[in-house]
Design a protein around this motif. Structure first.
Motif, PDB file in Angstrom:
ATOM      1  N   ARG A  64       0.858  -1.188   0.000  1.00 27.03           N
ATOM      2  CA  ARG A  64       0.000   0.000   0.000  1.00 27.03           C
ATOM      3  C   ARG A  64       0.893   1.236   0.000  1.00 27.03           C
ATOM      4  O   ARG A  64       1.835   1.315   0.778  1.00 27.03           O
ATOM      5  CB  ARG A  64      -0.902   0.026   1.238  1.00 27.03           C
ATOM      6  N   VAL A  65       0.595   2.171  -0.880  1.00 30.09           N
ATOM      7  CA  VAL A  65       1.316   3.439  -0.907  1.00 30.09           C
ATOM      8  C   VAL A  65       0.292   4.559  -0.817  1.00 30.09           C
ATOM      9  O   VAL A  65      -0.860   4.400  -1.228  1.00 30.09           O
ATOM     10  CB  VAL A  65       2.176   3.597  -2.181  1.00 30.09           C
ATOM     11  N   TYR A 159       6.012   4.485   4.359  1.00 32.63           N
ATOM     12  CA  TYR A 159       7.041   3.730   5.090  1.00 32.63           C
ATOM     13  C   TYR A 159       6.552   3.297   6.473  1.00 32.63           C
ATOM     14  O   TYR A 159       6.870   2.204   6.940  1.00 32.63           O
ATOM     15  CB  TYR A 159       8.314   4.565   5.224  1.00 32.63           C
ATOM     16  N   ALA A 160       5.813   4.161   7.142  1.00 33.79           N
ATOM     17  CA  ALA A 160       5.379   3.856   8.510  1.00 33.79           C
ATOM     18  C   ALA A 160       4.375   2.714   8.559  1.00 33.79           C
ATOM     19  O   ALA A 160       4.188   2.093   9.603  1.00 33.79           O
ATOM     20  CB  ALA A 160       4.779   5.096   9.158  1.00 33.79           C
ATOM     21  N   GLU A 161       3.734   2.431   7.431  1.00 31.32           N
ATOM     22  CA  GLU A 161       2.731   1.365   7.409  1.00 31.32           C
ATOM     23  C   GLU A 161       3.304   0.024   6.993  1.00 31.32           C
ATOM     24  O   GLU A 161       2.744  -1.024   7.333  1.00 31.32           O
ATOM     25  CB  GLU A 161       1.587   1.755   6.465  1.00 31.32           C
ATOM     26  N   ASN A 162       4.409   0.038   6.265  1.00 29.49           N
ATOM     27  CA  ASN A 162       4.979  -1.209   5.765  1.00 29.49           C
ATOM     28  C   ASN A 162       5.847  -1.849   6.839  1.00 29.49           C
ATOM     29  O   ASN A 162       6.715  -1.193   7.425  1.00 29.49           O
ATOM     30  CB  ASN A 162       5.792  -0.939   4.494  1.00 29.49           C
ATOM     31  N   ALA A 164       8.326  -3.779   6.693  1.00 35.09           N
ATOM     32  CA  ALA A 164       9.760  -3.846   6.395  1.00 35.09           C
ATOM     33  C   ALA A 164      10.461  -2.523   6.679  1.00 35.09           C
ATOM     34  O   ALA A 164      11.657  -2.508   7.002  1.00 35.09           O
ATOM     35  CB  ALA A 164       9.985  -4.262   4.938  1.00 35.09           C
ATOM     36  N   THR A 165       9.754  -1.418   6.558  1.00 32.53           N
ATOM     37  CA  THR A 165      10.381  -0.099   6.709  1.00 32.53           C
ATOM     38  C   THR A 165       9.951   0.635   7.979  1.00 32.53           C
ATOM     39  O   THR A 165      10.560   1.635   8.347  1.00 32.53           O
ATOM     40  CB  THR A 165      10.047   0.788   5.492  1.00 32.53           C
ATOM     41  N   ALA A 166       8.912   0.152   8.641  1.00 29.13           N
ATOM     42  CA  ALA A 166       8.395   0.828   9.833  1.00 29.13           C
ATOM     43  C   ALA A 166       9.202   0.458  11.066  1.00 29.13           C
ATOM     44  O   ALA A 166       9.842  -0.589  11.123  1.00 29.13           O
ATOM     45  CB  ALA A 166       6.929   0.474  10.040  1.00 29.13           C
ATOM     46  N   ASP A 167       9.135   1.337  12.051  1.00 30.92           N
ATOM     47  CA  ASP A 167       9.750   1.098  13.355  1.00 30.92           C
ATOM     48  C   ASP A 167       8.731   1.478  14.411  1.00 30.92           C
ATOM     49  O   ASP A 167       8.617   2.649  14.773  1.00 30.92           O
ATOM     50  CB  ASP A 167      11.040   1.916  13.504  1.00 30.92           C
ATOM     51  N   GLY A 168       7.957   0.503  14.840  1.00 27.77           N
ATOM     52  CA  GLY A 168       6.929   0.787  15.829  1.00 27.77           C
ATOM     53  C   GLY A 168       5.859   1.734  15.333  1.00 27.77           C
ATOM     54  O   GLY A 168       5.398   2.593  16.083  1.00 27.77           O
ATOM     55  N   GLY A 169       5.444   1.605  14.078  1.00 24.48           N
ATOM     56  CA  GLY A 169       4.424   2.492  13.530  1.00 24.48           C
ATOM     57  C   GLY A 169       4.942   3.847  13.103  1.00 24.48           C
ATOM     58  O   GLY A 169       4.166   4.717  12.732  1.00 24.48           O
TER      59      GLY A 169
END
Length: 204
Positions: A64-65, A159-162, A164-169
């Protein structure tokens, strides 16, 4: 003089009639400007499944983007190639690049008809964090604060949703300069008003 008086009285009567009609329609007169918010949009801000299927036939992993639609951010479904990287750090960067490429790409004809657009413009690249950065950090080729607000909001929310790229949301982002990365959050307010500044806090 009597003619003028009769005309004046007729004019006042006309004003009274207009005021009565407005009152009867439930319209209140006010000298204070009223901000009713943005005008409602008639754009659907949704994409039919046929367009999603055509993308999925060419690519593999659903993602999702976030794109701009009706002055806000709305998620659309895309698909990107599998990275094949077993190292989590390498996989994170590969996914980040694939997602950024999706944001940089021109929306499809179906997406454009639904009202979608992107504010993310090239040249723009993403790479792993440098030595000393917190784990999971990503570095853009331009300082995040130098990007248009809507473009940064798209990147942050995507990024915040994926996973692989998110860190705690949230997402840890920095730029090419000698500045520390910061933690960016995708809030409901940011999705509603992507032109506002993305909320940040120190990476630690």
């Amino acid at each position: 003089m009597r003619v003028r008086e009769r005309r004046g009285r007729a004019a006042l009567a006309g004003v009274a009639v207009v005021a009565a009609v407005a009152s009867g329609c439930g319209i209140r007169t006010t000298s204070v400007p009223v901000d009713a918010g943005a005008a409602p949009s008639r754009l659907p801000c949704s994409v039919a499944g046929a367009d999603l299927a055509s993308r999925a036939q060419q690519q593999a992993v659903p993602v999702r983007v976030y794109l701009v639609c009706a002055s806000g951010l709305e998620a659309v479904h895309r698909a990107v190639p599998e990275t094949g990287d077993k190292n989590p750090a390498d996989s994170r960067v590969a996914v980040a690049r694939a997602l950024l490429n999706q944001l940089l790409a021109e929306p499809s004809a179906t997406e454009r008809e639904a009202g979608f657009s992107t504010s993310v413009q090239g040249p723009l690249a993403v790479s792993a964090g440098r030595e000393g950065d917190p784990e999971g950090a990503l570095r853009l080729s331009r300082q995040p604060e130098d990007l248009p607000a809507a473009a940064l909001s798209q990147i942050v929310c995507t990024y915040a949703e994926n996973s692989a790229t998110a860190d705690g949301g949230t997402v840890l982002l920095g730029g090419p300069g000698p500045y520390p990365v910061r933690r960016y959050a995708c809030t409901a307010q940011l999705r509603e008003r992507p032109d506002s500044a993305a909320p940040t806090r120190p990476a630690s």
